[in-house]
Design an enzyme around this catalytic site. Structure first.
Site, PDB file in Angstrom:
ATOM      1  CE  LYS A  18     -10.047  -6.717 -11.736  1.00  0.00           C
ATOM      2  NZ  LYS A  18     -10.096  -6.002 -10.450  1.00  0.00           N
ATOM      3  NE  ARG A  94     -12.905  -2.702 -15.316  1.00  0.00           N
ATOM      4  CZ  ARG A  94     -12.012  -2.718 -14.342  1.00  0.00           C
ATOM      5  NH1 ARG A  94     -12.251  -2.144 -13.214  1.00  0.00           N
ATOM      6  NH2 ARG A  94     -10.856  -3.276 -14.523  1.00  0.00           N
ATOM      7  NE  ARG A 129      -1.840  -2.793  -7.718  1.00  0.00           N
ATOM      8  CZ  ARG A 129      -3.043  -2.934  -8.252  1.00  0.00           C
ATOM      9  NH1 ARG A 129      -3.416  -4.097  -8.728  1.00  0.00           N
ATOM     10  NH2 ARG A 129      -3.863  -1.911  -8.290  1.00  0.00           N
ATOM     11  NE  ARG A 157      -2.900   0.121 -11.640  1.00  0.00           N
ATOM     12  CZ  ARG A 157      -3.916  -0.726 -11.661  1.00  0.00           C
ATOM     13  NH1 ARG A 157      -3.687  -2.011 -11.875  1.00  0.00           N
ATOM     14  NH2 ARG A 157      -5.142  -0.313 -11.456  1.00  0.00           N
ATOM     15  NE  ARG A 168      -8.244   1.597  -9.128  1.00  0.00           N
ATOM     16  CZ  ARG A 168      -7.119   1.102  -8.605  1.00  0.00           C
ATOM     17  NH1 ARG A 168      -6.278   1.912  -7.977  1.00  0.00           N
ATOM     18  NH2 ARG A 168      -6.840  -0.164  -8.715  1.00  0.00           N
TER      19      ARG A 168
HETATM   20  P1  AP5 Z   1      -4.011  -7.590  -7.981  1.00  0.00           P
HETATM   21  O1  AP5 Z   1      -3.962  -9.024  -8.370  1.00  0.00           O
HETATM   22  O2  AP5 Z   1      -3.077  -6.653  -8.637  1.00  0.00           O
HETATM   23  O3  AP5 Z   1      -5.527  -7.065  -8.051  1.00  0.00           O
HETATM   24  P2  AP5 Z   1      -6.462  -6.666  -9.276  1.00  0.00           P
HETATM   25  O4  AP5 Z   1      -7.838  -7.181  -8.972  1.00  0.00           O
HETATM   26  O5  AP5 Z   1      -5.834  -7.117 -10.571  1.00  0.00           O
HETATM   27  O6  AP5 Z   1      -6.442  -5.114  -9.090  1.00  0.00           O
HETATM   28  P3  AP5 Z   1      -6.439  -3.873 -10.084  1.00  0.00           P
HETATM   29  O7  AP5 Z   1      -6.184  -2.692  -9.229  1.00  0.00           O
HETATM   30  O8  AP5 Z   1      -5.531  -4.115 -11.245  1.00  0.00           O
HETATM   31  O9  AP5 Z   1      -7.906  -3.827 -10.554  1.00  0.00           O
HETATM   32  P4  AP5 Z   1      -8.630  -2.599 -11.112  1.00  0.00           P
HETATM   33  O10 AP5 Z   1      -9.894  -3.218 -11.563  1.00  0.00           O
HETATM   34  O11 AP5 Z   1      -8.746  -1.466 -10.202  1.00  0.00           O
HETATM   35  O12 AP5 Z   1      -7.627  -2.095 -12.243  1.00  0.00           O
HETATM   36  P5  AP5 Z   1      -7.574  -2.267 -13.822  1.00  0.00           P
HETATM   37  O13 AP5 Z   1      -6.161  -2.304 -14.213  1.00  0.00           O
HETATM   38  O14 AP5 Z   1      -8.460  -3.344 -14.290  1.00  0.00           O
HETATM   39  O15 AP5 Z   1      -3.805  -7.529  -6.384  1.00  0.00           O
HETATM   40  C1  AP5 Z   1      -3.776  -6.300  -5.709  1.00  0.00           C
HETATM   41  C2  AP5 Z   1      -2.767  -6.367  -4.539  1.00  0.00           C
HETATM   42  O16 AP5 Z   1      -3.226  -7.320  -3.595  1.00  0.00           O
HETATM   43  C3  AP5 Z   1      -1.366  -6.841  -4.975  1.00  0.00           C
HETATM   44  O17 AP5 Z   1      -0.406  -6.154  -4.223  1.00  0.00           O
HETATM   45  C4  AP5 Z   1      -1.367  -8.330  -4.653  1.00  0.00           C
HETATM   46  O18 AP5 Z   1      -0.058  -8.786  -4.353  1.00  0.00           O
HETATM   47  C5  AP5 Z   1      -2.280  -8.383  -3.434  1.00  0.00           C
HETATM   48  N1  AP5 Z   1      -3.039  -9.635  -3.380  1.00  0.00           N
HETATM   49  C6  AP5 Z   1      -3.593 -10.339  -4.411  1.00  0.00           C
HETATM   50  N2  AP5 Z   1      -4.202 -11.453  -3.985  1.00  0.00           N
HETATM   51  C7  AP5 Z   1      -4.044 -11.453  -2.632  1.00  0.00           C
HETATM   52  C8  AP5 Z   1      -4.466 -12.366  -1.586  1.00  0.00           C
HETATM   53  N3  AP5 Z   1      -5.176 -13.497  -1.859  1.00  0.00           N
HETATM   54  N4  AP5 Z   1      -4.141 -12.057  -0.307  1.00  0.00           N
HETATM   55  C9  AP5 Z   1      -3.421 -10.907  -0.004  1.00  0.00           C
HETATM   56  N5  AP5 Z   1      -3.010 -10.032  -0.962  1.00  0.00           N
HETATM   57  C10 AP5 Z   1      -3.317 -10.288  -2.248  1.00  0.00           C
HETATM   58  O19 AP5 Z   1      -8.226  -0.871 -14.274  1.00  0.00           O
HETATM   59  C11 AP5 Z   1      -7.567   0.346 -14.057  1.00  0.00           C
HETATM   60  C12 AP5 Z   1      -8.345   1.497 -14.673  1.00  0.00           C
HETATM   61  O20 AP5 Z   1      -8.447   1.302 -16.086  1.00  0.00           O
HETATM   62  C13 AP5 Z   1      -9.790   1.662 -14.193  1.00  0.00           C
HETATM   63  O21 AP5 Z   1      -9.862   2.438 -13.016  1.00  0.00           O
HETATM   64  C14 AP5 Z   1     -10.410   2.382 -15.399  1.00  0.00           C
HETATM   65  O22 AP5 Z   1     -10.074   3.742 -15.404  1.00  0.00           O
HETATM   66  C15 AP5 Z   1      -9.717   1.717 -16.560  1.00  0.00           C
HETATM   67  N6  AP5 Z   1     -10.445   0.533 -17.055  1.00  0.00           N
HETATM   68  C16 AP5 Z   1     -10.062  -0.770 -16.929  1.00  0.00           C
HETATM   69  N7  AP5 Z   1     -10.968  -1.589 -17.497  1.00  0.00           N
HETATM   70  C17 AP5 Z   1     -11.954  -0.781 -17.996  1.00  0.00           C
HETATM   71  C18 AP5 Z   1     -13.182  -1.046 -18.685  1.00  0.00           C
HETATM   72  N8  AP5 Z   1     -13.592  -2.289 -18.985  1.00  0.00           N
HETATM   73  N9  AP5 Z   1     -13.934   0.024 -19.019  1.00  0.00           N
HETATM   74  C19 AP5 Z   1     -13.552   1.280 -18.740  1.00  0.00           C
HETATM   75  N10 AP5 Z   1     -12.408   1.595 -18.086  1.00  0.00           N
HETATM   76  C20 AP5 Z   1     -11.620   0.567 -17.713  1.00  0.00           C
END
Ligand code: AP5
Length: 210
Positions: A18, A94, A129, A157, A168
């Site tokens: 994402k 979510r 990552r 992270r 997660r």
């Molecule tokens: P990356 O682009 O960083 O992936 P991402 O989908 O953004 O991953 P996140 O881990 O940030 O998602 P998440 O949903 O777990 O975390 P969030 O911050 O939203 O890519 C990942 C890796 O893969 C990188 O190293 C990249 O280089 C590599 N990559 C990317 N594309 C690639 C490709 N095509 N091929 C190969 N490699 C690739 O949430 C974190 C926490 O916050 C949650 O656990 C929760 O506690 C809280 N939270 C967030 N939103 C909410 C909500 N709405 N409600 C309640 N709690 C919430």
């Protein structure tokens, strides 16, 4: 004629790409990027009351309660720039209740992008990552190795361990269907298990069509 601003949600499992796609989308389409995870991490880093409450949930990889997240996201969306340039909402909603909360405010996306990546790929993406705190760039030790001169300042992270990523992922699987159900007719599923430029080409063509 002026173009109607695009309103986009991007969703997918942890590490489905994402954030990586959002960088590219922002660069090409100029949308205002609002990431629920980034807003929460900023609140935790600042030690605000919301951040203090969110921290324990995030450390476990659980969803933070709606009382904390919903206001944060609504406030971020409530700005002239987002209204004028369109917005890109990342990691929200979510749950069905989070979808309802924005719907009640009249906040409706035009399209809901859902990145699909097999679970077994996601853990490897999570643990490899690396983040650049100065530029916000997202790297991966194997898939997108960082340039030599930034390596020393990169961060990991705290929820990017295999164990936390598994939780997660489980949380994602137990919620995604309820959310998708709220956006019938707007869902565009995208195979996220391809080179990031290929994934982006598909997203860009969807957004261009709008
Ligand atoms: P990356 O682009 O960083 O992936 P991402 O989908 O953004 O991953 P996140 O881990 O940030 O998602 P998440 O949903 O777990 O975390 P969030 O911050 O939203 O890519 C990942 C890796 O893969 C990188 O190293 C990249 O280089 C590599 N990559 C990317 N594309 C690639 C490709 N095509 N091929 C190969 N490699 C690739 O949430 C974190 C926490 O916050 C949650 O656990 C929760 O506690 C809280 N939270 C967030 N939103 C909410 C909500 N709405 N409600 C309640 N709690 C919430």
């Amino acid at each position: 004629a002026t173009k109607t601003p695009k309103r986009v949600v991007i969703a997918g499992a942890p590490a489905s790409g994402k954030g990586t796609q959002c960088e590219l989308i922002v660069e090409k389409f100029g949308l205002v990027h609002i990431s629920a995870g980034d807003l929460l991490r900023a609140a935790v880093a600042e030690g605000t009351p919301a951040g203090l409450e969110a921290k324990a949930y995030m450390d476990r990889g659980d969803l933070v309660p709606d009382e904390v997240v919903v206001t944060m996201v609504k406030d971020a969306l409530d700005c002239e720039e987002a209204e004028e340039n369109g917005w890109l909402l990342d990691g929200y909603p979510r749950s069905a209740s989070q979808a309802d909360a924005i719907e009640k405010e009249g906040i409706t996306p035009d399209v809901f992008l859902l990145l699909n990546v097999p679970d077994e790929m996601l853990i490897e993406r999570v643990v490899g990552r690396r983040l650049d705190p100065e530029t916000g760039a997202i790297y991966h030790v194997k898939f997108f190795p960082p340039p030599e001169d930034v390596v020393d300042r990169l961060t990991i992270r705290s929820d990017d361990t295999e164990e936390k990523a598994k939780n997660r992922l489980a949380v994602h699987h137990s919620n995604v269907e309820a959310v998708v159900g709220r956006y019938e007719g707007k869902i565009r599923e995208i195979d996220g298990d391809r080179a990031k430029t290929e994934v982006f080409a598909e997203i860009a063509s969807i957004l261009d069509e709008m």
